[in-house]
Structure formats: C-alpha cells, structure tokens
Design a protein around this motif. Structure first.
Motif, PDB file in Angstrom:
ATOM      1  N   GLU A 212       0.837  -1.233   0.119  1.00  0.00           N
ATOM      2  CA  GLU A 212      -0.279   0.057   0.173  1.00  0.00           C
ATOM      3  C   GLU A 212       0.789   1.440   0.046  1.00  0.00           C
ATOM      4  O   GLU A 212       0.305   2.253  -0.395  1.00  0.00           O
ATOM      5  CB  GLU A 212      -0.783  -0.036   1.378  1.00  0.00           C
ATOM      6  CG  GLU A 212      -2.252  -0.408   1.299  1.00  0.00           C
ATOM      7  CD  GLU A 212      -2.914  -0.070   2.693  1.00  0.00           C
ATOM      8  OE1 GLU A 212      -2.884   1.072   3.030  1.00  0.00           O
ATOM      9  OE2 GLU A 212      -3.566  -1.037   3.177  1.00  0.00           O
ATOM     10  N   PHE A 213       2.052   1.100   0.587  1.00  0.00           N
ATOM     11  CA  PHE A 213       2.950   2.213   0.807  1.00  0.00           C
ATOM     12  C   PHE A 213       4.222   2.554  -0.486  1.00  0.00           C
ATOM     13  O   PHE A 213       4.723   3.580  -0.503  1.00  0.00           O
ATOM     14  CB  PHE A 213       3.648   2.448   1.904  1.00  0.00           C
ATOM     15  CG  PHE A 213       2.505   2.226   3.109  1.00  0.00           C
ATOM     16  CD1 PHE A 213       2.161   3.360   3.474  1.00  0.00           C
ATOM     17  CD2 PHE A 213       1.899   0.974   3.553  1.00  0.00           C
ATOM     18  CE1 PHE A 213       1.080   3.363   4.612  1.00  0.00           C
ATOM     19  CE2 PHE A 213       1.105   0.929   4.650  1.00  0.00           C
ATOM     20  CZ  PHE A 213       0.609   2.022   5.174  1.00  0.00           C
ATOM     21  N   GLY A 214       4.317   1.470  -1.263  1.00  0.00           N
ATOM     22  CA  GLY A 214       5.414   1.594  -2.168  1.00  0.00           C
ATOM     23  C   GLY A 214       5.701   0.394  -2.817  1.00  0.00           C
ATOM     24  O   GLY A 214       4.961  -0.825  -2.653  1.00  0.00           O
ATOM     25  N   GLU A 215       6.586   0.330  -3.869  1.00  0.00           N
ATOM     26  CA  GLU A 215       7.152  -1.109  -4.517  1.00  0.00           C
ATOM     27  C   GLU A 215       7.735  -1.861  -3.394  1.00  0.00           C
ATOM     28  O   GLU A 215       8.470  -1.438  -2.789  1.00  0.00           O
ATOM     29  CB  GLU A 215       7.969  -0.727  -5.449  1.00  0.00           C
ATOM     30  CG  GLU A 215       8.128  -1.997  -6.484  1.00  0.00           C
ATOM     31  CD  GLU A 215       8.990  -1.655  -7.620  1.00  0.00           C
ATOM     32  OE1 GLU A 215       9.928  -2.299  -8.113  1.00  0.00           O
ATOM     33  OE2 GLU A 215       9.340  -0.378  -7.999  1.00  0.00           O
ATOM     34  N   VAL A 216       7.476  -3.391  -3.384  1.00  0.00           N
ATOM     35  CA  VAL A 216       8.127  -4.233  -2.486  1.00  0.00           C
ATOM     36  C   VAL A 216       8.604  -5.246  -3.188  1.00  0.00           C
ATOM     37  O   VAL A 216       8.165  -5.844  -4.131  1.00  0.00           O
ATOM     38  CB  VAL A 216       6.829  -4.821  -1.591  1.00  0.00           C
ATOM     39  CG1 VAL A 216       7.518  -5.610  -0.570  1.00  0.00           C
ATOM     40  CG2 VAL A 216       5.937  -3.737  -0.739  1.00  0.00           C
ATOM     41  N   GLU A 217       9.786  -5.405  -2.541  1.00  0.00           N
ATOM     42  CA  GLU A 217      10.686  -6.535  -3.408  1.00  0.00           C
ATOM     43  C   GLU A 217      11.118  -7.502  -1.926  1.00  0.00           C
ATOM     44  O   GLU A 217      11.474  -7.049  -0.832  1.00  0.00           O
ATOM     45  CB  GLU A 217      11.849  -5.894  -3.822  1.00  0.00           C
ATOM     46  CG  GLU A 217      12.809  -6.941  -4.288  1.00  0.00           C
ATOM     47  CD  GLU A 217      14.336  -6.044  -4.775  1.00  0.00           C
ATOM     48  OE1 GLU A 217      13.908  -4.931  -5.678  1.00  0.00           O
ATOM     49  OE2 GLU A 217      15.237  -6.196  -4.437  1.00  0.00           O
ATOM     50  N   VAL A 218      11.034  -8.830  -2.327  1.00  0.00           N
ATOM     51  CA  VAL A 218      11.355  -9.764  -1.191  1.00  0.00           C
ATOM     52  C   VAL A 218      12.686 -10.267  -1.593  1.00  0.00           C
ATOM     53  O   VAL A 218      13.247 -10.815  -2.706  1.00  0.00           O
ATOM     54  CB  VAL A 218      10.363 -11.013  -0.960  1.00  0.00           C
ATOM     55  CG1 VAL A 218      10.714 -11.897   0.095  1.00  0.00           C
ATOM     56  CG2 VAL A 218       8.834 -10.467  -0.900  1.00  0.00           C
ATOM     57  N   GLU A 219      13.709  -9.958  -0.506  1.00  0.00           N
ATOM     58  CA  GLU A 219      15.116 -10.519  -0.832  1.00  0.00           C
ATOM     59  C   GLU A 219      15.216 -11.587   0.282  1.00  0.00           C
ATOM     60  O   GLU A 219      15.619 -11.447   1.339  1.00  0.00           O
ATOM     61  CB  GLU A 219      16.251  -9.263  -0.414  1.00  0.00           C
ATOM     62  CG  GLU A 219      17.340  -9.633  -0.731  1.00  0.00           C
ATOM     63  CD  GLU A 219      18.304  -8.451  -0.474  1.00  0.00           C
ATOM     64  OE1 GLU A 219      18.850  -8.481   0.790  1.00  0.00           O
ATOM     65  OE2 GLU A 219      18.396  -7.772  -1.142  1.00  0.00           O
ATOM     66  N   ASP A 220      14.811 -12.782  -0.166  1.00  0.00           N
ATOM     67  CA  ASP A 220      14.923 -13.801   0.906  1.00  0.00           C
ATOM     68  C   ASP A 220      16.176 -15.070   0.354  1.00  0.00           C
ATOM     69  O   ASP A 220      16.384 -14.926  -0.609  1.00  0.00           O
ATOM     70  CB  ASP A 220      13.540 -14.494   0.852  1.00  0.00           C
ATOM     71  CG  ASP A 220      13.639 -15.550   2.168  1.00  0.00           C
ATOM     72  OD1 ASP A 220      14.331 -15.155   3.134  1.00  0.00           O
ATOM     73  OD2 ASP A 220      12.490 -16.290   2.233  1.00  0.00           O
ATOM     74  N   GLY A 221      16.129 -16.235   1.240  1.00  0.00           N
ATOM     75  CA  GLY A 221      16.952 -17.132   1.022  1.00  0.00           C
ATOM     76  C   GLY A 221      18.506 -16.646   1.235  1.00  0.00           C
ATOM     77  O   GLY A 221      19.370 -17.007   0.594  1.00  0.00           O
ATOM     78  N   GLY A 222      18.447 -16.110   2.276  1.00  0.00           N
ATOM     79  CA  GLY A 222      20.010 -15.788   2.907  1.00  0.00           C
ATOM     80  C   GLY A 222      20.259 -14.250   2.306  1.00  0.00           C
ATOM     81  O   GLY A 222      21.154 -14.047   1.530  1.00  0.00           O
ATOM     82  N   SER A 223      19.641 -13.466   2.685  1.00  0.00           N
ATOM     83  CA  SER A 223      19.677 -11.992   2.353  1.00  0.00           C
ATOM     84  C   SER A 223      20.990 -11.379   2.317  1.00  0.00           C
ATOM     85  O   SER A 223      21.596 -11.583   3.588  1.00  0.00           O
ATOM     86  CB  SER A 223      18.640 -11.062   3.291  1.00  0.00           C
ATOM     87  OG  SER A 223      18.834  -9.882   3.093  1.00  0.00           O
TER      88      SER A 223
END
Ligand code: AMP
Ligand code: MG
Length: 309
Positions: A212-223
C-alpha cells in the motif's frame, strides 16, 4: 520493588533481562552500552556478525538515534508502529547511520548506537514493540534496548517464559513472565532503496500490507543485507525435514489456523517427546505463509524434500 523496577535497575547497571514482546521473548540490554551488548552475545552464543534490533518506545525516540529516516519510513511508522492504528504490527526498519558531518550539523543527539549492536554495518535496525511490559521498561530506562530473541542461538525462538528458562537459566539475572507471545514469530525486517521497500526477513507484516505504501521486493534465501538470515536457525534437537509437495489443504490450514503461531513451541515439544525426526509440510510461501516457510526451511538447514506420488 516491582519486577519492572528490578528490570530497569539491572538494565541501567549494564545487565541483560529477558522481556516478553508480542513477537517472541527478547533478551534486552542498553543499546548505548557496548559492555551490556557483549553480555547478550555471550549469553546466547550468538555469532558476532549477526546484528541486533534496537527497540524504541516510539518514532520520536528513533529520531534521536542519529539515523537517516526517510519519509517513506515515517509513513510506515505512523501505520505499523502506532498503537491504535489498524495496521499496527511487528515491523523492523533498517536505517543508514548519519555521517559524522550530518551529526555535527544537527546536535544534540541523545545517543549513538555503537558498532557492537550493528556488527560494524553502516545501518541500524529499529522497531517499536507492541507489548506493555517492554514499552514500560523502555520508557522508564529512557534509552533504547537492543534485544534479539531470548534463546540460545540456533534453537527455536522462545514464545513462553519457560522456553527462556530452559535455554538461559543460570546465565541471566531476570526473566519477566508475560505468558504466551501474541504473534509467536519474529518481526518483518525491511530496508529502503529509494522508494522501494525491501523485505529482508518476512513476518506477520506481509508484502501485501506493505505494498500500500510503495513497491515491495522480497530479498529472501539468505539476504545479503541481513546477516542473521543466512544461518541454520530456529532448530530443535531433532532433525527437521521440510516437505514440499501438494500443499493444498495443509498450506491452507497453516495459513488460516490461528495455532500457526505455535510453530516454535511445537518444535520444542517434539524435542521433549524425544523425536529424532520432524517432517513439516511447507505452507504456500505467500502472506503469513512466507514467514512460516522462511522459519521452517532454516530449522531444516535448507533441506527440502519433494513429496511426489
Ligand atoms: P533476531 O533479533 O535474532 O530475531 O534477528 C535480528 C534480525 O535482524 C536478523 O535477521 C538480522 O540480520 C537483522 N538485522 C539486524 N540489524 C540489521 C541491520 N543493520 N541490517 C540488516 N539486517 C539487520
Ligand atoms: Mg533470534
């Protein structure tokens, strides 16, 4: 003397105290005091490159820490860090430290977070907990509290005072019993890249809520940005095997069942029952399911088997 007064006195003296929060029990110490921070790492046996989250009472207190807080973060704070807001939830935000020049230009700072907290990174992770005990103690101390989960590093996170006692009795002077934690999973950790919100560790504040507040990116798997996400973690003594397969029904169950918050407590119970292996069906990695998926694959040391018929 009330238990809060005892906790505050110990914290002022540079000791550690286990305090309930809405996520999991935290092992707290004065975030401005390097010797107190060292006691957290020693009690938990925590790797020295895994930085700590700094807990403050409100956004105002976060503003006093010499960090660059972007506008987007202020908006997230108004929604996720504010009691009574419909979106209020466990959200940790990672901020850059201000440069020495910026700090000189804007005195007086109430305190600077030492390198020991952020393990030498040029950023600091901050959150406002939503638990009356933790908030009251921070307010009475007047300084922020660094607090990772109050367990031995690597074991399932503590969601009851008994879990803290099982791991840390004899190593710390005080555990405050606040019953079961409401959320039972650690906070969502985010950092900012211009107007993008990067999720470094998923949690109960989901990508959908943040979008709702901005573009979201998921940095997962050992960020790469979040050292703590690389380790085997949350693991009971038994071997955990994460099962991927037809998640229909089961995944739905984990996501919608309110008992999902008992993941860590269940892992500890299986150890007490003497289990040698624990098979866990992985939920769909979406919504709160992403946070559970993230914890389960770490408990399984990233061992995932595919169940196919
Ligand atoms: P814990 O307190 O054990 O639940 O873990 C804290 C989490 O926050 C770990 O995943 C850390 O890697 C992450 N964290 C703490 N400080 C920072 C930071 N400055 N930058 C990125 N991640 C951080
Ligand atoms: Mg932890």
């Amino acid at each position: 003397m009330s238990v809060y007064d005892k906790a505050v006195k110990l914290l002022i003296d540079g000791c550690v105290v286990a305090i309930p929060t809405e996520t999991v029990y935290g092992l707290a110490a004065n975030a401005f005091n390097p010797a107190a921070i060292e006691r957290i790492f020693a009690a938990k046996g925590r790797p020295r490159d895994n930085p700590l989250i700094v807990h403050v009472a409100d956004l105002e207190m976060a503003r006093g820490l010499g960090l660059e807080i972007p506008e987007l973060a202020e908006r997230l704070a108004e929604n996720f860090w504010t009691a009574g807001s419909p979106l209020q939830g466990p959200l940790t935000m990672v901020f850059k430290r201000k440069t020495a020049r910026a700090l000189r230009a804007a005195p007086p700072q109430r305190g600077i977070i030492p390198d020991e907290v952020s393990c030498g990174l040029d950023t600091v992770a901050v959150r406002v907990p939503n638990h009356p005990a933790m908030l009251e103690i921070i307010r009475q101390c007047g300084f922020p509290l660094a607090a990772p989960s109050a367990n031995v590093s690597g074991s399932p996170s503590p969601t009851k005072a008994e879990h803290v006692y099982a791991d840390l009795s004899g190593k710390i002077p005080l555990i405050i019993d606040g019953g079961d934690c409401d959320c039972g999973l650690e906070s969502t950790v985010v950092m900012f890249d211009e107007n993008k919100i990067k999720i470094l560790r998923p949690g109960a504040v989901t990508a959908e809520m943040l979008s709702e507040f901005g573009e979201v990116e998921v940095e997962d798997g050992g960020s790469i940005h979040s050292p703590g996400t690389r380790y085997k973690h949350y693991a009971p003594r038994a071997e955990v095997i994460a099962v991927e397969g037809d998640a229909e029904g089961f995944g739905e169950f984990v996501i919608t069942n309110p008992e999902a918050k008992t993941l860590f407590a269940k892992l500890r119970e299986f150890d007490e029952l003497g289990a040698e292996q624990i098979f866990i069906q992985l939920p769909e990695p979406a919504g709160i399911g992403l946070a559970l998926y993230n914890r389960i694959i770490r408990a399984a040391e990233f061992k995932i088997v595919k169940a196919e018929v």
